[in-house]
Design a protein around this motif. Structure first.
Motif, PDB file in Angstrom:
ATOM      1  N   ALA A  82       0.830  -1.208   0.000  1.00 39.25           N
ATOM      2  CA  ALA A  82       0.000   0.000   0.000  1.00 39.25           C
ATOM      3  C   ALA A  82       0.862   1.255   0.000  1.00 39.25           C
ATOM      4  O   ALA A  82       0.571   2.228  -0.719  1.00 39.25           O
ATOM      5  CB  ALA A  82      -0.925  -0.013   1.220  1.00 39.25           C
ATOM      6  N   ARG A  83       1.930   1.240   0.775  1.00 39.92           N
ATOM      7  CA  ARG A  83       2.830   2.387   0.830  1.00 39.92           C
ATOM      8  C   ARG A  83       3.510   2.605  -0.518  1.00 39.92           C
ATOM      9  O   ARG A  83       3.661   3.744  -0.977  1.00 39.92           O
ATOM     10  CB  ARG A  83       3.867   2.171   1.931  1.00 39.92           C
ATOM     11  N   HIS A  84       3.882   1.509  -1.160  1.00 41.47           N
ATOM     12  CA  HIS A  84       4.552   1.606  -2.461  1.00 41.47           C
ATOM     13  C   HIS A  84       3.605   2.152  -3.532  1.00 41.47           C
ATOM     14  O   HIS A  84       4.006   2.996  -4.342  1.00 41.47           O
ATOM     15  CB  HIS A  84       5.064   0.225  -2.872  1.00 41.47           C
ATOM     16  N   VAL A  85       2.375   1.702  -3.545  1.00 45.19           N
ATOM     17  CA  VAL A  85       1.401   2.153  -4.544  1.00 45.19           C
ATOM     18  C   VAL A  85       1.052   3.618  -4.345  1.00 45.19           C
ATOM     19  O   VAL A  85       0.913   4.378  -5.297  1.00 45.19           O
ATOM     20  CB  VAL A  85       0.142   1.263  -4.496  1.00 45.19           C
ATOM     21  N   GLY A  86       0.889   4.036  -3.096  1.00 47.19           N
ATOM     22  CA  GLY A  86       0.621   5.432  -2.804  1.00 47.19           C
ATOM     23  C   GLY A  86      -0.847   5.814  -2.945  1.00 47.19           C
ATOM     24  O   GLY A  86      -1.666   5.048  -3.453  1.00 47.19           O
ATOM     25  N   SER A  87      -1.150   7.012  -2.509  1.00 48.49           N
ATOM     26  CA  SER A  87      -2.542   7.458  -2.396  1.00 48.49           C
ATOM     27  C   SER A  87      -3.223   7.672  -3.735  1.00 48.49           C
ATOM     28  O   SER A  87      -4.455   7.776  -3.791  1.00 48.49           O
ATOM     29  CB  SER A  87      -2.606   8.751  -1.576  1.00 48.49           C
ATOM     30  N   GLN A  88      -2.475   7.740  -4.815  1.00 50.98           N
ATOM     31  CA  GLN A  88      -3.080   7.895  -6.136  1.00 50.98           C
ATOM     32  C   GLN A  88      -3.481   6.549  -6.742  1.00 50.98           C
ATOM     33  O   GLN A  88      -4.119   6.523  -7.800  1.00 50.98           O
ATOM     34  CB  GLN A  88      -2.115   8.617  -7.081  1.00 50.98           C
ATOM     35  N   GLY A  89      -3.123   5.467  -6.079  1.00 47.98           N
ATOM     36  CA  GLY A  89      -3.451   4.148  -6.582  1.00 47.98           C
ATOM     37  C   GLY A  89      -4.517   3.475  -5.743  1.00 47.98           C
ATOM     38  O   GLY A  89      -5.238   4.114  -4.965  1.00 47.98           O
ATOM     39  N   ARG A  90      -4.617   2.175  -5.904  1.00 50.83           N
ATOM     40  CA  ARG A  90      -5.618   1.387  -5.175  1.00 50.83           C
ATOM     41  C   ARG A  90      -5.066  -0.004  -4.963  1.00 50.83           C
ATOM     42  O   ARG A  90      -4.419  -0.576  -5.854  1.00 50.83           O
ATOM     43  CB  ARG A  90      -6.919   1.318  -5.968  1.00 50.83           C
ATOM     44  N   VAL A  91      -5.319  -0.557  -3.768  1.00 48.67           N
ATOM     45  CA  VAL A  91      -4.896  -1.918  -3.451  1.00 48.67           C
ATOM     46  C   VAL A  91      -6.099  -2.672  -2.890  1.00 48.67           C
ATOM     47  O   VAL A  91      -6.742  -2.212  -1.942  1.00 48.67           O
ATOM     48  CB  VAL A  91      -3.752  -1.938  -2.420  1.00 48.67           C
ATOM     49  N   ASP A  92      -6.404  -3.819  -3.460  1.00 45.23           N
ATOM     50  CA  ASP A  92      -7.434  -4.716  -2.948  1.00 45.23           C
ATOM     51  C   ASP A  92      -6.782  -6.026  -2.551  1.00 45.23           C
ATOM     52  O   ASP A  92      -6.204  -6.724  -3.398  1.00 45.23           O
ATOM     53  CB  ASP A  92      -8.511  -4.979  -4.009  1.00 45.23           C
ATOM     54  N   ILE A  93      -6.839  -6.354  -1.259  1.00 44.26           N
ATOM     55  CA  ILE A  93      -6.330  -7.622  -0.748  1.00 44.26           C
ATOM     56  C   ILE A  93      -7.529  -8.515  -0.454  1.00 44.26           C
ATOM     57  O   ILE A  93      -8.464  -8.102   0.236  1.00 44.26           O
ATOM     58  CB  ILE A  93      -5.478  -7.412   0.519  1.00 44.26           C
ATOM     59  N   VAL A  94      -7.512  -9.723  -0.982  1.00 44.47           N
ATOM     60  CA  VAL A  94      -8.661 -10.623  -0.902  1.00 44.47           C
ATOM     61  C   VAL A  94      -8.260 -11.889  -0.161  1.00 44.47           C
ATOM     62  O   VAL A  94      -7.246 -12.513  -0.487  1.00 44.47           O
ATOM     63  CB  VAL A  94      -9.156 -10.980  -2.318  1.00 44.47           C
ATOM     64  N   ASP A  95      -9.066 -12.265   0.834  1.00 42.76           N
ATOM     65  CA  ASP A  95      -8.782 -13.505   1.557  1.00 42.76           C
ATOM     66  C   ASP A  95     -10.097 -14.107   2.042  1.00 42.76           C
ATOM     67  O   ASP A  95     -11.010 -13.389   2.448  1.00 42.76           O
ATOM     68  CB  ASP A  95      -7.853 -13.249   2.754  1.00 42.76           C
ATOM     69  N   VAL A  96     -10.179 -15.435   2.000  1.00 41.73           N
ATOM     70  CA  VAL A  96     -11.395 -16.118   2.419  1.00 41.73           C
ATOM     71  C   VAL A  96     -11.469 -16.280   3.931  1.00 41.73           C
ATOM     72  O   VAL A  96     -12.535 -16.553   4.484  1.00 41.73           O
ATOM     73  CB  VAL A  96     -11.501 -17.497   1.719  1.00 41.73           C
ATOM     74  N   ALA A  97     -10.353 -16.122   4.634  1.00 44.21           N
ATOM     75  CA  ALA A  97     -10.321 -16.280   6.091  1.00 44.21           C
ATOM     76  C   ALA A  97     -10.590 -14.933   6.763  1.00 44.21           C
ATOM     77  O   ALA A  97      -9.820 -13.986   6.607  1.00 44.21           O
ATOM     78  CB  ALA A  97      -8.972 -16.834   6.537  1.00 44.21           C
ATOM     79  N   ARG A  98     -11.668 -14.881   7.522  1.00 47.65           N
ATOM     80  CA  ARG A  98     -12.040 -13.607   8.143  1.00 47.65           C
ATOM     81  C   ARG A  98     -10.950 -13.086   9.074  1.00 47.65           C
ATOM     82  O   ARG A  98     -10.697 -11.880   9.142  1.00 47.65           O
ATOM     83  CB  ARG A  98     -13.356 -13.758   8.914  1.00 47.65           C
ATOM     84  N   VAL A  99     -10.269 -13.991   9.788  1.00 45.81           N
ATOM     85  CA  VAL A  99      -9.234 -13.553  10.714  1.00 45.81           C
ATOM     86  C   VAL A  99      -8.102 -12.857   9.956  1.00 45.81           C
ATOM     87  O   VAL A  99      -7.513 -11.885  10.446  1.00 45.81           O
ATOM     88  CB  VAL A  99      -8.699 -14.735  11.548  1.00 45.81           C
ATOM     89  N   GLN A 100      -7.801 -13.337   8.749  1.00 44.67           N
ATOM     90  CA  GLN A 100      -6.773 -12.696   7.950  1.00 44.67           C
ATOM     91  C   GLN A 100      -7.234 -11.334   7.440  1.00 44.67           C
ATOM     92  O   GLN A 100      -6.444 -10.390   7.364  1.00 44.67           O
ATOM     93  CB  GLN A 100      -6.395 -13.582   6.762  1.00 44.67           C
TER      94      GLN A 100
END
Length: 231
Positions: A82-100
């Motif tokens: 997220a830090r590398h992409v910066g505020s002008q970009g977008r990051v979506d992290i997807v995981d099936v485990a709710r705890v993750q």
């Protein structure tokens, strides 16, 4: 990836397998088997030494791009991405485990342009993205699911976009960790050696639509494979 009982299991047996495995079935075993947990934490520390593999992944991503990460992972990869992409970009992290997802959400709190989503990556249809970065997911799932994951991710990028796979590879014959890694994989990571027997490209049904390049580090113990969509 630490997975409890996924809440999105479907009636179909294949989907049940997908949800359980992609959510981190191997990590569920790690949580129960202290030996495996300790070994994998040691391997994690090894592969993140000097953040070398993270840097290899981030070298394929430009600030301001839209990026998807299927499956959250231990450590600092998510917030660093997220830090590398910066505020002008977008990051979506997807995981099936709710705890993750909950853990990733806490880590991403300083970066409002990055979000963690509770979903199976095979069902996640947002995008398309400039880059999809698959960081240590493929070794957790059987070869038939590897094929589904690779094909799905290849379909999530724009023309000219990249899918970046960072994962284990088959070490050179002289590698001092090859024997112990082989034993760990045979006993505790039963799907990992699919990446010893096959190239990531072998799992792609439409691989000719992409340009492929591969590099390895640490005596071939780890690999980065980049698929760039050409058409």
């Amino acid at each position: 990836m630490i997975a409890g009982q996924p809440e999105v299991l479907r009636a179909k047996p294949v989907k049940v397998v997908q949800e359980s495995l992609i959510g981190g079935f191997g990590a569920l075993v790690r949580q129960v088997a202290g030996t495996k947990y300790s070994i994998n934490r040691w391997l994690l520390a090894t592969r993140e030494r000097d953040n070398r593999l993270q840097r290899l992944a981030f070298a394929e991503i430009e600030p301001g791009q839209w990026v998807m990460q299927p499956a959250s992972v231990y450590g600092s990869f998510g917030p660093n991405l997220a830090r590398h992409v910066g505020s002008q970009g977008r990051v979506d992290i997807v995981d099936v485990a709710r705890v993750q997802v909950e853990s990733a959400t806490r880590k991403l709190a300083p970066y409002p342009w990055a979000r963690a989503h509770h979903a199976n990556c095979l069902d996640f249809d947002r995008g398309p993205y400039d880059v999809v970065v698959c960081y240590f997911l493929l070794h957790e799932v059987p070869d038939e699911v590897k094929r589904e994951v690779v094909n799905h991710l290849l379909g999530r990028v724009v023309p000219g976009g990249k899918v970046v796979f960072v994962d284990y590879a088959k070490p050179k014959w002289w590698h001092p960790l090859k024997l112990i890694t082989s034993i760990v994989f045979d006993t505790l990571e039963p799907f990992a050696k699919g990446l010893w027997r096959n190239e990531v490209r072998d799992f792609a049904s439409a691989g000719d639509r992409f340009g492929w390049r591969r590099e390895t580090i640490f005596g071939d113990l780890f690999q980065k494979v980049v698929a760039t969509r050409e058409r």
